[in-house]
Design a protein around this motif. Structure first.
Motif, PDB file in Angstrom:
ATOM      1  N   THR A  60       0.838  -1.201   0.000  1.00 11.41           N
ATOM      2  CA  THR A  60       0.000   0.000   0.000  1.00 11.41           C
ATOM      3  C   THR A  60       0.873   1.251   0.000  1.00 11.41           C
ATOM      4  OG1 THR A  60      -1.579  -1.280   1.255  1.00 11.41           O
ATOM      5  CG2 THR A  60      -1.966   1.076   1.148  1.00 11.41           C
TER       6      THR A  60
ATOM      7  N   LEU B  20       1.937   1.831  -3.498  1.00  9.97           N
ATOM      8  CA  LEU B  20       0.858   2.446  -4.282  1.00  9.97           C
ATOM      9  C   LEU B  20       0.745   3.938  -3.981  1.00  9.97           C
ATOM     10  CD1 LEU B  20      -2.129  -0.083  -4.232  1.00  9.97           C
ATOM     11  CD2 LEU B  20      -0.618   0.473  -6.114  1.00  9.97           C
TER      12      LEU B  20
ATOM     13  N   VAL C 212      -4.782   5.653  -9.436  1.00 10.98           N
ATOM     14  CA  VAL C 212      -4.046   4.511  -8.879  1.00 10.98           C
ATOM     15  C   VAL C 212      -5.005   3.551  -8.185  1.00 10.98           C
ATOM     16  CG1 VAL C 212      -2.338   3.850  -7.149  1.00 10.98           C
ATOM     17  CG2 VAL C 212      -1.864   5.733  -8.705  1.00 10.98           C
ATOM     18  N   THR C 213      -5.991   4.120  -7.487  1.00  7.41           N
ATOM     19  CA  THR C 213      -6.965   3.263  -6.807  1.00  7.41           C
ATOM     20  C   THR C 213      -7.785   2.453  -7.808  1.00  7.41           C
ATOM     21  OG1 THR C 213      -7.130   5.063  -5.217  1.00  7.41           O
ATOM     22  CG2 THR C 213      -8.712   3.283  -4.993  1.00  7.41           C
TER      23      THR C 213
ATOM     24  N   GLU D  16      -7.036   1.735 -10.935  1.00  7.64           N
ATOM     25  CA  GLU D  16      -6.140   0.806 -11.620  1.00  7.64           C
ATOM     26  C   GLU D  16      -5.942  -0.449 -10.778  1.00  7.64           C
ATOM     27  OE1 GLU D  16      -2.638   2.720 -13.988  1.00  7.64           O
ATOM     28  OE2 GLU D  16      -1.952   2.173 -12.007  1.00  7.64           O
ATOM     29  N   HIS D  17      -5.731  -0.228  -9.494  1.00  3.85           N
ATOM     30  CA  HIS D  17      -5.402  -1.351  -8.627  1.00  3.85           C
ATOM     31  C   HIS D  17      -6.621  -2.211  -8.322  1.00  3.85           C
ATOM     32  CE1 HIS D  17      -3.294  -3.712  -5.739  1.00  3.85           C
ATOM     33  NE2 HIS D  17      -4.174  -3.417  -4.805  1.00  3.85           N
ATOM     34  N   TYR D  18      -7.734  -1.564  -7.960  1.00  2.00           N
ATOM     35  CA  TYR D  18      -8.873  -2.367  -7.513  1.00  2.00           C
ATOM     36  C   TYR D  18      -9.732  -2.875  -8.666  1.00  2.00           C
ATOM     37  CZ  TYR D  18      -7.292  -1.348  -2.918  1.00  2.00           C
ATOM     38  OH  TYR D  18      -6.509  -1.288  -1.802  1.00  2.00           O
TER      39      TYR D  18
ATOM     40  N   GLU E  23      -1.675 -12.040 -12.524  1.00  3.45           N
ATOM     41  CA  GLU E  23      -1.823 -10.591 -12.674  1.00  3.45           C
ATOM     42  C   GLU E  23      -1.527 -10.195 -14.113  1.00  3.45           C
ATOM     43  OE1 GLU E  23      -2.885  -8.582 -10.452  1.00  3.45           O
ATOM     44  OE2 GLU E  23      -2.492  -9.461  -8.489  1.00  3.45           O
TER      45      GLU E  23
ATOM     46  N   GLN F 185       5.179  -2.714 -10.654  1.00  8.97           N
ATOM     47  CA  GLN F 185       4.264  -2.499  -9.537  1.00  8.97           C
ATOM     48  C   GLN F 185       3.628  -3.823  -9.091  1.00  8.97           C
ATOM     49  OE1 GLN F 185       1.185   0.303 -10.605  1.00  8.97           O
ATOM     50  NE2 GLN F 185      -0.068  -0.398  -8.906  1.00  8.97           N
ATOM     51  N   LEU F 186       3.238  -4.642 -10.065  1.00 10.80           N
ATOM     52  CA  LEU F 186       2.625  -5.928  -9.722  1.00 10.80           C
ATOM     53  C   LEU F 186       3.625  -6.830  -9.014  1.00 10.80           C
ATOM     54  CD1 LEU F 186       0.636  -6.548 -13.007  1.00 10.80           C
ATOM     55  CD2 LEU F 186      -0.303  -6.041 -10.751  1.00 10.80           C
TER      56      LEU F 186
ATOM     57  N   LYS G 296       3.790  -5.908  -5.572  1.00 11.18           N
ATOM     58  CA  LYS G 296       2.591  -6.394  -4.878  1.00 11.18           C
ATOM     59  C   LYS G 296       2.722  -7.881  -4.552  1.00 11.18           C
ATOM     60  CE  LYS G 296      -2.272  -7.339  -5.665  1.00 11.18           C
ATOM     61  NZ  LYS G 296      -3.306  -7.404  -6.694  1.00 11.18           N
TER      62      LYS G 296
END
Lengths: 305, 325, 381
Positions: B30, B33, B281-282, B284-286, C66, C77-78, C81
């Motif tokens: 997090t 991110l 970003v949120t 994109e991620h979720y 992913e 980024q992945l 993660k």
């Protein structure tokens, strides 16, 4: 390099230019009449290609496939115009760029969702396949000659449409003074939908024609979109004649760059590097051309400043 | 103006609070991110000066973003391979302040060059010229073999900042956050300065500006140069976050995404890019975690903002800005 | 199957596995691959091949998939993660070399195993090789080298070669020339993403070449082949398998018929593992497997073979088990070189039409027990 090869490359440049013109014509028409930058024009090109590939797959007829491409792209264009685009005419360029960028995302991924991630099959019809011998001994693909013919016919047809028909008069009037023609009782919003659908249909036709000798896949519209923008910016945005001249200039410059740059680079960087350096220069040649044109004529060759 | 201040403060607190919470909760990703959001916001803040205040729709800001990235990549590459830089016989460096300085200078010079050529035209022609310069730089980076071409450059260890351990996600976040806040503060000063007011006036009514004898071209060029320099700084940080730079940072899609960040948040709003970057970003991620076709939803959201929520997220939360004119 | 909605499809198969130790925790695999955008077909095949093997073995493996969208920064980024939030043990899945170079060095530095199902950049094969990096596909140059070797044996002595102007393209031509002993009628670099090849084809025609070698992955290859076959130039064409594989062959159609291409795998490769793989893949997904699917399948089976011998927590034992490559590969004989890249046979295939479907058939073997040119620079033994 022999004269025959030189002539053949000239023809290739012309043919590439005509292909670009089909794409650029709709783009410049839409800008000229409605003042709209449409980044999603490449998506309409893709829709045309996918519609053609699907119909060709079902029926086996190339002509039906072309009709389907025209119809599908025009319908998609009209739908997009009514739901989204017409809200953008009064907006600034930033909103237009962004909204049509959003449309690219939706249309690309939507197409992928419908058709999957693998390229589709679309081929030239048997009656246009293979080369034909031209005077001077050039073997040239029949299909590419047909593309040149279609492109020239479209250019002529558009010129006639704009100069010699009622619709053309309205289009020109709309370019010149929007309020006035609305005041004269022309249904402006229907005119706009019609023009947008026409531009979309041209893009769809280009997608289908080009799809037969290229790869029909999601995302095929973006590279050609950027080239089409280069074309209309060089020609002067809104000018059909500018788009035609610009398309030929870009087609010839790009082809010449690819052919001559590696040769020109040989004495400068040596045999070994010439291929890569030459190719790198060739890929930016048209952008240099565009920058040069705009430096001399900030509104393009036929643009109104 | 009061409500926008509250929204701005809330955004600043949110962007700082989430990673602090994540650090406490033991969720380092997090923090990553949040760092990404802070850096993209910084790039957006740079673009916003040209796009929002100056009204210059640049579809080529990826040039500066990528240039900053390559400043970091090239300097660190020479430092980690112990080879001198090609033109001047200088060593590379792994020090962020030096890299930042190079990125800012490079971004400013490049923006001066592109701006001087493009700002002679306006409207769509300006958009397309900036796009064309972007494409030139992209193809140059893809095909030039010296620094990895399309493969890009990988950095083994993140560059250092005196007194900090940048490998620690939280410390690197705080660094990026501090830079972001400092630049936002500077931007607020610029916008309130005579230069900033004249620039906004040049967007709103060029004729009136002409009448008082100010020259829009010079104003816009200065704005474009500052904008490019800030975006280049963001590019250097972004490359350091990923420990990697490649031509994809220079692509026209990157330019598009930077515009998306600015518009989602709210054009010409001081904290607009911060809101936009957090939102992007949120999403994109979720959304990316829910469906592989998430870009359809992103497109729809974008469309909704453009069509119905002009003024972006900040506009929706804080209402119309107080008019200056 | 391509419409599968869930990207982060987490597949857990904790059925009885290997008899003893049923209570052990599942091994966590992080797969970063390309599932959207232009290159999505490749990633989908790698994923499906991998998941099929995991399912068939009933192995206690949890795969977190992913989508990198073919963008290096998203992939980085992945990777953060997967390492920081998902705490995976092993990573795999990357399709493109530029993305591999963005992700793999740092994943290795953070103590993860990486099994490559597709990309094999030279930087990771030579001096930059790593004990925790295993390539289960090929080193990038391999298929091009095989094409060069085949050109010699087919008696071609004046080849025209072309590729896009980017590192993988430059490597392709270098790889071809490493084995090819004839003359070059021409050497050409095109723009990455180029779609019209009329000018290049005219040059090929005028060059007096006796054959054409090209490396144009994805849509570029489809465009080139269609235009080439329509141009009336009829010299033989050779290329690596990428432009002639199952996923895109249907889009090229008859234009590809008869083209010779080099590959370490083919659907008609005659061994029991492959026959079972082709049958079960088709039954599961309703399409013929591609080269990429076979690589994904082999990668999963390599991993499973190591899990049967060692626990991933015991890194040295697990690494040693991977090195043994004690699994039945769809390509028959398979072993690792000192740099942990494959030593394998590379075949020449011919594109054929089987009913409505275009596919490949093996014609001959181009290179036997072929390693790569970089292994000597790798300090590992």
């Amino acid at each position: 390099m022999s004269t025959v090869l030189l002539l053949e490359q000239l023809l290739n440049g012309l043919q590439f230019g005509v292909m670009l013109f089909l794409m650029a014509a709709g783009l410049t028409l839409i800008f000229g009449v409605m003042g709209l930058i449409n980044l999603a024009h490449g998506s309409l090109y893709m829709i045309g290609a996918f519609a053609a590939a699907s119909v060709a797959g079902f029926t086996g007829s190339f002509l039906l496939a072309l009709m389907a491409a025209l119809a599908a792209a025009a319908a998609a264009g009209a739908l997009i115009e009514v739901t989204v685009i017409r809200r953008l005419y009064a907006r600034d360029h930033l909103d237009q760029v962004l909204a049509t960028f959003a449309l690219i995302l939706i249309l690309s991924e939507g197409t992928r969702w419908l058709f999957g991630s693998f390229p589709l099959y679309l081929d030239v019809p048997a009656w246009l396949a293979g080369p034909v011998r031209l005077p001077g001994g050039i073997d040239y693909p029949r299909y590419r000659l047909a593309v040149i013919a279609v492109g020239l016919a479209v250019a002529g047809g558009l010129a006639w449409l704009i100069a010699g028909t009622r619709l053309g008069i309205r289009i020109r009037a709309g370019e010149a003074d929007r309020e006035m023609i609305a005041a004269l009782g022309v249904d402006i919003s229907r005119l706009y939908t019609l023009v947008f659908a026409l531009g979309a249909a041209l893009a769809g036709l280009a997608g289908a024609l080009v799809g037969a000798i290229q790869s029909v896949q999601v995302g095929m519209g973006e590279p050609v979109l950027i080239l089409a923008f280069v074309v209309i910016v060089i020609g002067g945005i809104g000018s059909i004649r500018g788009a035609f001249v610009g398309a030929l200039l870009v087609g010839l410059t790009d082809t010449a760059g690819r052919v001559f740059m590696p040769i020109l680079m040989q004495p400068l960087v040596g045999q070994q590097q010439a291929a890569t350096v030459g190719s790198a220069l060739a890929s930016v040649a048209i952008y240099v051309l565009m920058a040069l044109v705009l430096l001399v004529r900030p509104a393009g060759l036929y643009g109104r400043a | 103006m009061g409500r926008e201040r509250i929204v701005n403060a809330a955004l600043a607190v949110l962007l700082l609070g989430v990673p602090l919470w994540a650090h406490w909760a033991g969720e380092p990703f997090t923090i990553t991110l949040a760092t990404r959001a802070a850096i993209l916001a910084l790039a957006g803040v740079g673009l916003n000066l040209a796009l929002g205040t100056g009204g210059l729709v640049s579809l080529g800001h990826a040039v500066f973003f990528g240039l900053g990235g390559y400043a970091m990549g090239i300097l660190a590459h020479h430092a980690q391979t112990f080879t001198p830089l090609p033109l001047w016989d200088l060593p590379g460096t792994k020090s962020m302040p030096v890299i930042w300085l190079v990125a800012i200078t490079g971004g400013a010079l490049m923006a001066a060059l592109i701006g001087a050529l493009s700002l002679r035209s306006s409207g769509v022609y300006f958009i397309m010229l900036t796009l064309a310069f972007g494409q030139m730089c992209f193809y140059f980076a893809v095909s030039s073999p010296t620094y990895g071409g399309e493969d890009g450059l990988s950095i083994w260890v993140r560059n250092g900042f005196p007194g900090l351990n940048t490998l620690d996600p939280l410390q690197f976040f705080l660094l990026a956050y501090a830079v972001l806040m400092a630049v936002i503060w500077a931007m607020a000063r610029i916008k309130a300065s005579p230069f900033g007011l004249a620039l906004a006036a040049a967007r709103q009514s060029p004729a009136r500006l002409d009448a008082v004898g100010a020259r829009p071209f010079r104003l816009r060029l200065v704005a474009f140069v500052i904008s490019g320099a800030v975006t280049a700084l963001a590019g250097a940080l972004f490359a350091d976050l990923n420990r990697f730079v490649s031509p994809s940072m220079l692509s026209w899609q990157t330019s598009g995404e930077l515009i998306v960040i600015v518009v989602l948040g709210g054009v010409a709003r001081l904290y607009g890019p911060v809101a936009g970057a957090i939102l992007l970003v949120t999403l994109e991620h979720y959304l990316g975690g829910i469906s592989e076709y998430w870009q359809i939803a992103l497109g729809a959201a974008l469309l909704a903002v453009v069509l119905f929520a002009r003024g972006g997220l900040i506009g929706a939360l804080a209402g119309r800005p107080v008019a200056h004119d | 199957m391509t419409r599968k909605g869930l990207m982060a499809a987490v597949l857990t198969a904790t059925m009885a596995f290997g008899g003893a130790g049923a209570a052990e925790e599942a091994l966590r695999v992080g797969m970063i691959t390309t599932l959207s955008g232009g290159g999505a077909g490749l990633g989908i095949d790698v994923r499906d091949g991998f998941l099929l093997a995991v399912k068939q073995a009933g192995a206690p493996i949890e795969v977190i998939v992913e989508d990198d969208q073919q963008k290096p920064d998203i992939a980085v980024q992945l990777s953060d993660k997967l390492i920081q939030a998902e705490e995976v043990d092993v990573m795999t899945g990357i399709i493109f070399s530029n993305i591999a170079m963005a992700v793999i060095p740092s994943a290795l530095a953070q103590g993860k195993f990486y099994l490559s199902p597709n990309a094999g950049p030279s930087q990771l094969a030579g001096a930059g090789c790593h004990p925790d990096y295993f390539n289960v596909a090929w080193q990038n140059d391999n298929l091009h080298e095989a094409a060069g070797a085949y050109a010699n044996s087919a008696g071609l002595a004046n080849s025209f070669i072309l590729a896009p102007n980017y590192p993988a393209g430059q490597d392709a031509l270098t790889g071809f020339k490493r084995f090819y002993t004839g003359e070059l009628a021409g050497e050409l670099y095109t723009t990455l993403g180029q779609t019209d090849y009329a000018a290049e084809i005219a040059q090929i025609r005028a060059s007096g070449a006796d054959s054409v070698f090209f490396f144009l992955p994805g849509g570029m290859g489809i465009s080139f082949l269609k235009q080439y076959s329509d141009s009336g130039v009829d010299m033989p064409v050779i290329g690596p398998a990428f432009s002639f594989d199952q996923g895109i062959l249907q889009a090229v159609g008859a234009a590809a018929l008869g083209v010779r291409n080099t590959s370490q795998w083919s659907p008609d490769l005659d061994n029991p593992t492959n026959a079972a793989f082709v049958g079960s893949f088709e039954a599961e997904y309703g399409r013929l497997p591609s080269l990429y699917a076979s690589q994904g399948f082999d990668t999963a089976n390599l991993l499973i073979s190591a899990m049967e011998k060692a626990d991933v927590a015991d890194r040295d034992a697990f690494r040693a088990a991977l090195r043994e490559a004690d699994f039945d590969s769809t390509r028959g004989a398979f072993r690792f070189n000192t740099n942990q890249h494959p030593i394998q046979d590379i075949y020449v295939r011919e594109v054929i039409q089987d009913g409505e479907i275009f596919t490949n058939r093996i014609v001959t073997t181009a290179l036997r027990d072929h390693g790569d040119a970089y292994a000597a620079e790798c300090p590992m033994e």
